[in-house]
Design an enzyme around this catalytic site. Structure first.
Site, PDB file in Angstrom:
ATOM      1  N   CYS A  95      62.353   3.823  20.559  1.00 24.82           N
ATOM      2  CA  CYS A  95      63.171   5.023  20.326  1.00 24.82           C
ATOM      3  C   CYS A  95      64.448   4.973  21.162  1.00 24.82           C
ATOM      4  CB  CYS A  95      62.387   6.288  20.670  1.00 24.82           C
ATOM      5  SG  CYS A  95      60.915   6.500  19.679  1.00 24.82           S
ATOM      6  N   CYS A 124      58.959   2.727  11.804  1.00 24.12           N
ATOM      7  CA  CYS A 124      58.415   4.071  11.726  1.00 24.12           C
ATOM      8  C   CYS A 124      59.172   4.980  10.759  1.00 24.12           C
ATOM      9  CB  CYS A 124      58.340   4.710  13.113  1.00 24.12           C
ATOM     10  SG  CYS A 124      59.923   4.812  13.942  1.00 24.12           S
TER      11      CYS A 124
END
Lengths: 311, 156
Positions: free
Chosen positions: B130, B60
């Site tokens: 994350c 990402c």
């Protein structure tokens, strides 16, 4: 397998739009010099092609499955082509992608009238029927836009755009809003797939990621990056952007970043050409960071702090 | 009134409406860390008692820097700073991590698992990476500190 002829609706008779196709069933090792001249037709997008021309093309395709011979039809098509050039794909043709396409049948039956139609046909080739076909399984985005199934990073964006429009012209759902033939839903699906294919292939980042995926080397979400030099450069660029106060400062950062993008895209092109997937992957990751910075620059407004830059 | 406006504004920031499907939004805990991130900033990288972890998520394009200041005598983390450019979950994960490791020994801090962060912040499966990034960041910072100390002792 056959190749593809598309025609613009109004000009169908005069200027067929050829999408040069390589035959998917051809010998995998063959380097594809993918110009229209070398190929006969594959996917018949055109119920609008005059039947006689269509027949001629279809038959030449079936006689010459590897389609390496010069045919008048192909010559005509190539003559009408613009400057678009096709790159012989350097990607190894022994990829899984090709293995699947090689096993593909040449035709499918029209869901409505059962006429055998070329596997990639968007519409039934029976002039009495012409209905939009269901989505053909196992077709990659390059094929969806009428390109060689072998992925190539170098795409001619003008050509890609033209292909996209021509296909949408044929199967845009608005043209089937009455659903007279029961094919409205297929028009929607085909149109949606074409949109996806086009938006994926036109951007250098999504195109790189898509090709990596096709070649079995995708970038996984769980991967972690431990490249201090790259990360330091990214962090520094982001901090400069965060501290920037004026349009001029941002413009300067944009220039630097645009150069990064240009260099990385060039590197990707080379890496894919030389089949260096490791390098291609590294560069695709780099490009991801530069594109993110590009987006932040695009959304930059003086005096507004940068918040989370994606969801 | 103001409160409602802010709430609505933040909702529109975090909610990504997708066609006909339900709206997915961040958990309040994530939003809290995102709106009031703890310990944002930087230490001097050259400080011999500072360890810096710099990690990225290639899929990402997030980048996360986490720095620890260690008290050599006790071997405990006395101060923490982070800077993350990324999505709300990445910011929240690193922000939470800085709170979590303050006062911990290096060993304890290094054994924090991403699942703990994900559980605390109620991250959905698509955002688990994350929390992994935050785990990688603290480990990387600890390693950097240890490397520095080893080099310092060797040259001493």
């Amino acid at each position: 397998m056959a190749s593809l002829i598309t025609t613009a609706r109004a000009k169908a008779a005069q200027i067929p739009f050829s999408t040069a196709m390589t035959s998917t069933g051809s010998r995998p090792s063959r380097v594809i010099l993918s110009t229209a001249a070398n190929n006969t037709s594959t996917r018949n997008l055109s119920s609008l092609t005059p039947p006689r021309r269509l027949n001629a093309i279809m038959s030449s395709a079936s006689i010459l499955p590897s389609s390496s011979r010069y045919t008048p039809a192909a010559a005509f098509l190539s003559a009408t082509r613009t400057s678009s050039h096709f790159h012989s794909s350097a990607i190894s043709s022994s990829t899984s992608n090709n293995d699947t396409t090689a096993k593909r049948p040449e035709t499918r039956s029209c869901w409505k009238c059962s006429t055998p139609v070329p596997y990639l046909a968007l519409q039934c080739t029976n002039p009495e029927c012409k209905v939009v076909q269901t989505l053909a399984p196992g077709v990659n985005y390059f094929e969806t836009l009428g390109l060689s199934p072998e992925p190539s990073y170098d795409v001619d964006l003008k050509d890609l755009r033209l292909r996209f429009f021509k296909i949408q012209q044929l199967i845009h759902p608005d043209s089937y809003s009455q659903n007279a033939n029961g094919d409205q839903v297929y028009a929607q699906q085909q149109s949606s797939l074409t949109n996806k294919a086009y938006s994926t292939l036109k951007e250098p980042l999504s195109r790189a990621n898509y090709i990596l995926e096709l070649l079995g080397a995708p970038i996984h979400e769980t991967e972690s990056l431990n490249e201090p030099e790259l990360l330091m450069e990214v962090m520094e660029a982001r901090e400069l952007l965060e501290e920037a106060q004026t349009e001029d400062e941002v413009q300067e950062l944009k220039n630097v970043n645009d150069t990064r993008i240009k260099d990385t895209v060039e590197g990707l092109s080379k890496a894919f050409k030389s089949q260096d997937l490791e390098q291609a992957k590294t560069l695709a990751i780099e490009l991801q960071y530069w594109i993110r910075i590009q987006n932040v620059i695009r959304d930059w407004v003086a005096g507004h702090p940068i918040v989370a830059d994606h969801v | 009134m103001l409160r409602t406006t802010i709430f609505n504004a933040s909702r529109s920031l975090f909610a990504k409406p997708s066609a006909a499907i339900a709206v997915r939004s961040y958990h309040p805990k994530v939003i809290d860390h995102y709106e009031r991130p703890r310990n944002v900033g930087s230490f001097n990288k050259a400080d011999p008692f500072v360890g810096t972890g710099l990690v990225g998520a290639p899929a990402c394009g997030d980048v996360m820097k986490l720095q620890i200041k260690v008290d050599e005598a006790s071997g405990k983390i006395v101060d923490v700073k982070f800077k993350t450019f990324g999505c709300g979950s990445a910011i929240a994960s690193s922000s939470y991590m800085t709170e979590r490791v303050r006062g911990m020994t290096l060993e304890d801090a290094g054994s924090i698992k991403n699942t703990e962060i994900a559980k605390e912040l109620c991250l959905p499966p698509v955002k688990l990476h994350c929390s992994m990034l935050a785990e990688d960041a603290i480990k990387s910072a600890i390693n950097d500190y240890k490397r520095k100390r080893a080099a310092a002792t060797a040259s001493a």
